[in-house]
Design an enzyme around this catalytic site. Structure first.
Site, PDB file in Angstrom:
ATOM      1  N   ARG A 140       0.819  -1.228   0.000  1.00 38.84           N
ATOM      2  CA  ARG A 140       0.000   0.000   0.000  1.00 38.84           C
ATOM      3  C   ARG A 140       0.857   1.285   0.000  1.00 38.84           C
ATOM      4  NH1 ARG A 140      -3.717  -3.438  -0.656  1.00 38.84           N
ATOM      5  NH2 ARG A 140      -5.764  -3.175   0.273  1.00 38.84           N
ATOM      6  N   SER A 174     -11.344  -0.996   2.564  1.00 38.38           N
ATOM      7  CA  SER A 174     -10.584  -1.149   3.819  1.00 38.38           C
ATOM      8  C   SER A 174     -10.302   0.240   4.375  1.00 38.38           C
ATOM      9  CB  SER A 174      -9.235  -1.819   3.557  1.00 38.38           C
ATOM     10  OG  SER A 174      -9.391  -3.052   2.922  1.00 38.38           O
ATOM     11  N   GLU A 228      -6.037   3.757   6.067  1.00 34.01           N
ATOM     12  CA  GLU A 228      -5.532   3.631   4.706  1.00 34.01           C
ATOM     13  C   GLU A 228      -6.126   4.751   3.854  1.00 34.01           C
ATOM     14  OE1 GLU A 228      -6.985   0.333   2.351  1.00 34.01           O
ATOM     15  OE2 GLU A 228      -5.306   0.544   0.994  1.00 34.01           O
TER      16      GLU A 228
HETATM   17  N1  EPU Z   1     -10.968 -11.018   9.709  1.00 34.96           N
HETATM   18  C1  EPU Z   1     -11.717 -11.159  10.857  1.00 34.96           C
HETATM   19  N2  EPU Z   1     -12.770 -10.315  11.033  1.00 34.96           N
HETATM   20  C2  EPU Z   1     -13.095  -9.354  10.138  1.00 34.96           C
HETATM   21  C3  EPU Z   1     -12.310  -9.203   8.975  1.00 34.96           C
HETATM   22  C4  EPU Z   1     -11.242 -10.058   8.785  1.00 34.96           C
HETATM   23  O1  EPU Z   1     -11.462 -12.023  11.692  1.00 34.96           O
HETATM   24  O2  EPU Z   1     -14.074  -8.651  10.360  1.00 34.96           O
HETATM   25  C5  EPU Z   1      -9.870 -11.978   9.467  1.00 34.96           C
HETATM   26  C6  EPU Z   1     -10.271 -12.960   8.370  1.00 34.96           C
HETATM   27  O3  EPU Z   1     -10.940 -14.060   8.875  1.00 34.96           O
HETATM   28  C7  EPU Z   1      -8.943 -13.348   7.786  1.00 34.96           C
HETATM   29  C8  EPU Z   1      -8.129 -12.088   7.935  1.00 34.96           C
HETATM   30  O4  EPU Z   1      -8.745 -11.308   8.952  1.00 34.96           O
HETATM   31  O5  EPU Z   1      -8.341 -14.352   8.561  1.00 34.96           O
HETATM   32  C9  EPU Z   1      -7.978 -11.304   6.649  1.00 34.96           C
HETATM   33  O6  EPU Z   1      -9.245 -10.919   6.183  1.00 34.96           O
HETATM   34  P1  EPU Z   1      -9.534 -10.637   4.633  1.00 34.96           P
HETATM   35  O7  EPU Z   1      -9.027 -11.756   3.805  1.00 34.96           O
HETATM   36  O8  EPU Z   1     -10.970 -10.285   4.518  1.00 34.96           O
HETATM   37  O9  EPU Z   1      -8.607  -9.433   4.254  1.00 34.96           O
HETATM   38  P2  EPU Z   1      -8.147  -8.091   4.984  1.00 34.96           P
HETATM   39  O10 EPU Z   1      -6.768  -8.292   5.518  1.00 34.96           O
HETATM   40  O11 EPU Z   1      -9.186  -7.658   5.960  1.00 34.96           O
HETATM   41  C10 EPU Z   1      -6.960  -7.161   2.833  1.00 34.96           C
HETATM   42  C11 EPU Z   1      -6.974  -5.955   1.954  1.00 34.96           C
HETATM   43  C12 EPU Z   1      -8.204  -5.942   1.063  1.00 34.96           C
HETATM   44  C13 EPU Z   1      -8.282  -7.244   0.260  1.00 34.96           C
HETATM   45  C14 EPU Z   1      -8.217  -8.435   1.213  1.00 34.96           C
HETATM   46  C15 EPU Z   1      -8.136  -9.753   0.487  1.00 34.96           C
HETATM   47  C16 EPU Z   1      -5.784  -4.218   3.179  1.00 34.96           C
HETATM   48  C17 EPU Z   1      -5.866  -2.928   3.905  1.00 34.96           C
HETATM   49  N3  EPU Z   1      -6.942  -4.745   2.763  1.00 34.96           N
HETATM   50  O12 EPU Z   1      -8.056  -7.065   3.740  1.00 34.96           O
HETATM   51  O13 EPU Z   1      -7.990  -4.852   0.198  1.00 34.96           O
HETATM   52  O14 EPU Z   1      -9.490  -7.300  -0.473  1.00 34.96           O
HETATM   53  O15 EPU Z   1      -7.024  -8.333   2.049  1.00 34.96           O
HETATM   54  O16 EPU Z   1      -6.881  -9.885  -0.060  1.00 34.96           O
HETATM   55  O17 EPU Z   1      -4.701  -4.747   2.984  1.00 34.96           O
HETATM   56  C18 EPU Z   1      -9.984  -3.594  -0.379  1.00 34.96           C
HETATM   57  O18 EPU Z   1     -10.174  -3.320   0.765  1.00 34.96           O
HETATM   58  O19 EPU Z   1     -10.737  -3.160  -1.272  1.00 34.96           O
HETATM   59  C19 EPU Z   1      -8.826  -4.373  -0.749  1.00 34.96           C
HETATM   60  C20 EPU Z   1      -8.536  -4.564  -1.989  1.00 34.96           C
END
Ligand code: EPU
Length: 343
Positions: A169, A243, A339
């Site tokens: 990012r 996010s 972010e």
């Molecule tokens: N999780 C929770 N509770 C929640 C949300 C997430 O426990 O409410 C846990 C999930 O179970 C999982 C982990 O956190 O174990 C990661 O969750 P997720 O795969 O949903 O991704 P994220 O880390 O929350 C990042 C990116 C997103 C992208 C996803 C998937 C950042 C800031 N955000 O989110 O970015 O879609 O990974 O790769 O790095 C977007 O937000 O539009 C984006 C493209």
């Protein structure tokens, strides 16, 4: 070129915040971008450059100039000029093109590498500033070069991927190059060979649930879209900026201490010394998932996303996110950072 005084920004931020700016400038060609650069260089008003406004929180009227690119052209770049192998396809897109249109077009033309970045909101210019990423893929893996107009001189310049200092990012455009350039085009390098990356999260599981073991690029794109739509609110229905926070990167020692306390804590290894922890998980652990403060709230299916429950002001969102930062810090000792750009 669009040049509007006292312009509403409601249509330019996906949070749906009703703020205004003193002047709104939009360029449709590189020549117009040079004219805009001239105006900015001579003006003593502050300015911000926005894309679709999907990464923006407006907390007040903006007493300055808001700049937007509407360059929406596309060109295949001569393969001979830069191809490292016959497998590579170089395509240049105007900075105002919707990012997901790039992904859709690449998938239907058999140009691969962008499938996992399906349905990420935003425009081409922002992909190069923000290094958008999802499901194990990042824009930096596709960006070949970036064309921009230097604001101080009006010169058209070209930066190669390695010049842009990409990281999670992050890019040079967010730091020392901030407000120095107007991005006009980004050239992506796609591959004619499809090498699906199914390792992140539940992609493989979601495909298998549909009886697919070896997906086509179309099938992978549709699965990513389904996964995102199931978790993320549509900004047309409920204002949000995707996010809201970045996932913090912490030292391995801190991670090990927390992992001993929170069994099964999700994490991603960055390198030998650094681990990334999902902020959404920490926010959920703090009890924020689905909760609201005033008209701003935390999405009930993905705690990393803050939402406008209807008519929220920017300051209501600020009150909410500051409280979340405090609670995460108190529980985990980790500071999380927005972010989104808070204006
Ligand atoms: N999780 C929770 N509770 C929640 C949300 C997430 O426990 O409410 C846990 C999930 O179970 C999982 C982990 O956190 O174990 C990661 O969750 P997720 O795969 O949903 O991704 P994220 O880390 O929350 C990042 C990116 C997103 C992208 C996803 C998937 C950042 C800031 N955000 O989110 O970015 O879609 O990974 O790769 O790095 C977007 O937000 O539009 C984006 C493209």
């Amino acid at each position: 070129m669009k040049d509007i005084l006292d312009c509403s920004l409601l249509a330019h931020n996906t949070f749906g915040i009703d703020a205004r700016c003193r002047r709104f400038l939009e360029f449709e060609t590189v020549d117009e971008a040079r004219q805009v650069a001239g105006i900015l260089a001579q003006s003593d008003m502050p300015f911000i450059i926005v894309g679709e406004g999907s990464n923006l929180l407006l907390t007040r009227d903006y007493e300055g100039i808001v700049v937007h690119s509407a360059i929406c052209d596309k060109a295949m770049v001569m393969a001979d000029a830069c191809a490292e192998s016959a497998d590579d396809v170089f395509v240049s897109y105007g900075s105002g093109v919707t990012w997901d249109d790039v992904v859709a077009e690449s998938v239907s033309n058999g140009w691969h590498g962008a499938e996992n970045l399906s349905l990420i909101p935003g425009e081409v210019g922002a992909s190069a500033v923000q290094n958008i990423g999802a499901y194990g893929a990042e824009a930096k893996d596709l960006i070949f070069d970036v064309e921009a107009v230097e604001i101080a001189t009006g010169n058209v310049v070209r930066m190669f991927n390695a010049d842009c200092q990409y990281a999670y990012r992050q890019s040079r455009f967010k730091h020392e190059w901030k407000n120095k350039y107007l991005i006009t085009h980004v050239t992506y390098r796609f591959s004619r060979t499809f090498t699906p990356d199914l390792d992140y999260g539940n992609i493989r599981h979601s495909l298998e649930a549909k009886g697919i073991v070896t997906p086509t690029a179309e099938e992978l794109r549709h699965t990513i879209i389904e996964i995102r739509q199931a978790k993320l609110p549509d900004p047309k229905v409920m204002g949000n900026a995707g996010s809201f926070f970045m996932n913090p990167v912490i030292g391995r020692d801190v991670y090990e201490r927390l992992a001993a306390q929170y069994e099964g804590m999700p994490h991603y290894v960055v390198d030998n010394e650094h681990i990334k922890i999902p902020a959404g998980w920490m926010i959920e652990q703090c009890g924020w998932k689905g909760r609201s403060l005033g008209r701003a709230g935390v999405h009930d299916r993905q705690a990393l996303v803050l939402v406008n429950r209807g008519g929220a002001t920017g300051s209501e969102v600020v009150t909410l996110y500051e409280q979340i930062i405090k609670d995460v810090k108190a529980k985990f000792g980790i500071e999380i950072h927005p972010e989104v750009n808070v204006i």
